[in-house]
Write an enzyme that holds these catalytic residues in place. Structure first.
Site, PDB file in Angstrom:
ATOM      1  N   MET A  42      -5.313  -1.049  -2.455  1.00 52.73           N
ATOM      2  CA  MET A  42      -6.705  -0.957  -1.987  1.00 52.73           C
ATOM      3  C   MET A  42      -7.342   0.352  -2.459  1.00 52.73           C
ATOM      4  O   MET A  42      -8.359   0.792  -1.904  1.00 52.73           O
ATOM      5  CB  MET A  42      -6.764  -1.062  -0.460  1.00 52.73           C
ATOM      6  CG  MET A  42      -6.247  -2.410   0.035  1.00 52.73           C
ATOM      7  SD  MET A  42      -6.890  -2.859   1.640  1.00 52.73           S
ATOM      8  CE  MET A  42      -6.291  -1.522   2.649  1.00 52.73           C
ATOM      9  N   GLY A  43      -6.750   0.988  -3.478  1.00 48.56           N
ATOM     10  CA  GLY A  43      -7.342   2.204  -4.022  1.00 48.56           C
ATOM     11  C   GLY A  43      -7.053   3.424  -3.166  1.00 48.56           C
ATOM     12  O   GLY A  43      -6.168   3.410  -2.316  1.00 48.56           O
ATOM     13  N   ALA A  44      -7.825   4.518  -3.408  1.00 46.55           N
ATOM     14  CA  ALA A  44      -7.544   5.830  -2.787  1.00 46.55           C
ATOM     15  C   ALA A  44      -6.073   6.166  -3.055  1.00 46.55           C
ATOM     16  O   ALA A  44      -5.300   6.440  -2.150  1.00 46.55           O
ATOM     17  CB  ALA A  44      -7.873   5.835  -1.301  1.00 46.55           C
ATOM     18  N   LEU A  45      -5.745   6.132  -4.327  1.00 42.77           N
ATOM     19  CA  LEU A  45      -4.332   6.146  -4.728  1.00 42.77           C
ATOM     20  C   LEU A  45      -3.675   7.510  -4.535  1.00 42.77           C
ATOM     21  O   LEU A  45      -4.315   8.545  -4.641  1.00 42.77           O
ATOM     22  CB  LEU A  45      -4.210   5.712  -6.189  1.00 42.77           C
ATOM     23  CG  LEU A  45      -4.781   4.329  -6.509  1.00 42.77           C
ATOM     24  CD1 LEU A  45      -4.525   3.981  -7.980  1.00 42.77           C
ATOM     25  CD2 LEU A  45      -4.197   3.249  -5.611  1.00 42.77           C
ATOM     26  N   HIS A  49       1.536   4.981  -4.423  1.00 37.28           N
ATOM     27  CA  HIS A  49       1.072   3.926  -5.325  1.00 37.28           C
ATOM     28  C   HIS A  49       1.622   4.161  -6.741  1.00 37.28           C
ATOM     29  O   HIS A  49       2.051   3.227  -7.423  1.00 37.28           O
ATOM     30  CB  HIS A  49      -0.456   3.901  -5.392  1.00 37.28           C
ATOM     31  CG  HIS A  49      -1.131   3.639  -4.081  1.00 37.28           C
ATOM     32  ND1 HIS A  49      -1.812   4.619  -3.388  1.00 37.28           N
ATOM     33  CD2 HIS A  49      -1.247   2.521  -3.325  1.00 37.28           C
ATOM     34  CE1 HIS A  49      -2.317   4.113  -2.273  1.00 37.28           C
ATOM     35  NE2 HIS A  49      -1.990   2.841  -2.208  1.00 37.28           N
ATOM     36  N   GLY A 159       5.301  -1.598  -1.419  1.00 36.27           N
ATOM     37  CA  GLY A 159       5.985  -0.477  -0.794  1.00 36.27           C
ATOM     38  C   GLY A 159       6.655  -0.861   0.522  1.00 36.27           C
ATOM     39  O   GLY A 159       6.109  -1.641   1.302  1.00 36.27           O
ATOM     40  N   MET A 196       3.240   9.123   2.773  1.00 36.07           N
ATOM     41  CA  MET A 196       1.925   9.173   2.125  1.00 36.07           C
ATOM     42  C   MET A 196       1.141   7.919   2.465  1.00 36.07           C
ATOM     43  O   MET A 196       1.694   6.820   2.507  1.00 36.07           O
ATOM     44  CB  MET A 196       2.089   9.289   0.622  1.00 36.07           C
ATOM     45  CG  MET A 196       2.613  10.637   0.241  1.00 36.07           C
ATOM     46  SD  MET A 196       2.439  10.925  -1.509  1.00 36.07           S
ATOM     47  CE  MET A 196       3.260  12.504  -1.610  1.00 36.07           C
ATOM     48  N   SER A 197      -0.138   8.104   2.755  1.00 32.34           N
ATOM     49  CA  SER A 197      -1.004   6.988   3.105  1.00 32.34           C
ATOM     50  C   SER A 197      -2.437   7.361   2.776  1.00 32.34           C
ATOM     51  O   SER A 197      -2.841   8.522   2.961  1.00 32.34           O
ATOM     52  CB  SER A 197      -0.895   6.694   4.612  1.00 32.34           C
ATOM     53  OG  SER A 197      -1.967   5.862   5.020  1.00 32.34           O
ATOM     54  N   ARG A 199      -4.816   6.655   4.462  1.00 29.08           N
ATOM     55  CA  ARG A 199      -5.478   6.985   5.727  1.00 29.08           C
ATOM     56  C   ARG A 199      -5.140   8.394   6.215  1.00 29.08           C
ATOM     57  O   ARG A 199      -5.756   8.862   7.169  1.00 29.08           O
ATOM     58  CB  ARG A 199      -5.125   5.954   6.802  1.00 29.08           C
ATOM     59  CG  ARG A 199      -5.753   4.585   6.545  1.00 29.08           C
ATOM     60  CD  ARG A 199      -5.508   3.608   7.692  1.00 29.08           C
ATOM     61  NE  ARG A 199      -6.331   2.412   7.574  1.00 29.08           N
ATOM     62  CZ  ARG A 199      -5.892   1.220   7.149  1.00 29.08           C
ATOM     63  NH1 ARG A 199      -4.632   1.063   6.788  1.00 29.08           N
ATOM     64  NH2 ARG A 199      -6.723   0.183   7.107  1.00 29.08           N
TER      65      ARG A 199
END
Ligand code: AMP
Length: 292
Positions: A42-45, A49, A159, A196-197, A199
């Site tokens: 969903m991007g915001a890599l 990712h 993941g 890592m997230s 959010r």
């Protein structure tokens, strides 16, 4: 080397916006004898990712990522509108990682007509995030099915960070005999242990400190219950109390589950995960680790 070979052997990221362009880009690599590894995002890599792209490269696949913030997997009170978006940054990270195709459709390309068909996985969706996010896994299963049908990859990379999602997708692929191998990749963490997230960027500095207690408490539970040691109920109850004392606003669940069925365990006898969802301010964090 003919033109097509040189095109598919060079480095460089092809940005495609339509299903037709995606299929053409995939077909060019296939014609050159290559296999395709799809990395849905969903991007915001972040590095988590990127590790999926690296996983595809390590298996010899041409990495093809998708970036789509899928509205159907967000509930009405969830963060769809606020979800971080950084397309230019994402493309740069993908290119640097050796990704060759990125499919970044808009909503009309993904859902051109009202959706009269959905994919619903039962059983593994009954517990954990299932009851807290009604409709979420149906949205995920449906969009992942669409992405798999659009790209027709040899492998799909997901993941373990989203462990329940990974089990949902593995179950769906098995039950529907989808011709793709699902590869689960280990969770990439910050040096202090926080998973890592995308959010994590919602967290204020003080919340960021509190957040890393998740990993510490999961680790304590895993140590206590492994090899059939402590009762899972007792170990997770103590850890929930510790999380609330540390400043978490709510622990939605903190459970030890069978690693395949995701059913809660009282004593650990085989492959198991400690798995948690907790709220910190406006942020909902999820994480999990293997027991033993
Ligand atoms: P998302 O963009 O959050 O939907 O995630 C896209 C994919 O990246 C999913 O398969 C996630 O499980 C995976 N992912 C997210 N965070 C991590 C992480 N910290 N380590 C490994 N994979 C991750």
């Amino acid at each position: 080397m003919n033109d097509k070979d040189s095109q598919t052997r060079e480095r460089g990221l092809a940005v495609v916006r339509t299903v037709a362009e995606l299929r053409k880009a995939v077909a060019a690599f296939r014609a050159a004898g290559r296999t395709i590894g799809l990395v849905p995002t969903m991007g915001a890599l972040h590095e988590g990712h990127v590790s999926l792209v690296a996983g595809a490269l390590a298996r010899g696949d041409v990495p093809a990522a998708s970036i789509f913030v899928n509205p159907t997997q967000f509930g009405p009170n969830e963060d769809f509108a606020a979800y971080p978006r950084d397309e230019a940054g994402d493309f740069a990270k993908l290119e640097a990682a050796g990704c060759r195709i990125v499919f970044a459709p808009d909503k009309d390309e993904m859902y051109p007509t009202p959706m009269l068909t959905t994919v619903k996985v039962t059983g593994v969706t009954d517990g954990l995030c299932g009851p807290f996010r009604p409709g979420h896994f149906e949205g995920v299963a449906t969009v992942v099915t669409k992405l798999l049908m659009m790209a027709m990859p040899d492998r799909g990379y997901f993941g373990e960070k989203d462990f329940q999602q990974l089990q949902v997708i593995k179950t769906m692929v098995r039950d529907l005999a989808m011709p793709v191998e699902i590869v689960g990749m280990p969770t990439v963490r910050e040096p202090d242990g926080l998973a890592m997230s995308s959010r994590n960027r919602y967290l204020a500095a003080a919340e960021r400190e509190t957040a890393l207690r998740l990993y510490r408490e999961m680790t304590a539970v895993a140590l206590a219950v492994r090899g059939g040691g402590a009762s899972c109920t007792e170990a997770t109850a103590a850890a929930s109390v510790a999380l609330l004392a540390a400043g978490f606003d709510k622990v939605e669940y903190l459970t030890v589950v069978d690693a395949e069925s995701l059913r809660p365990l009282e004593k650990v006898a085989g492959p198991a995960r400690v798995i948690v969802a907790a709220r910190l301010g406006r942020t909902r964090l999820i994480d999990n680790i293997a027991v033993g």
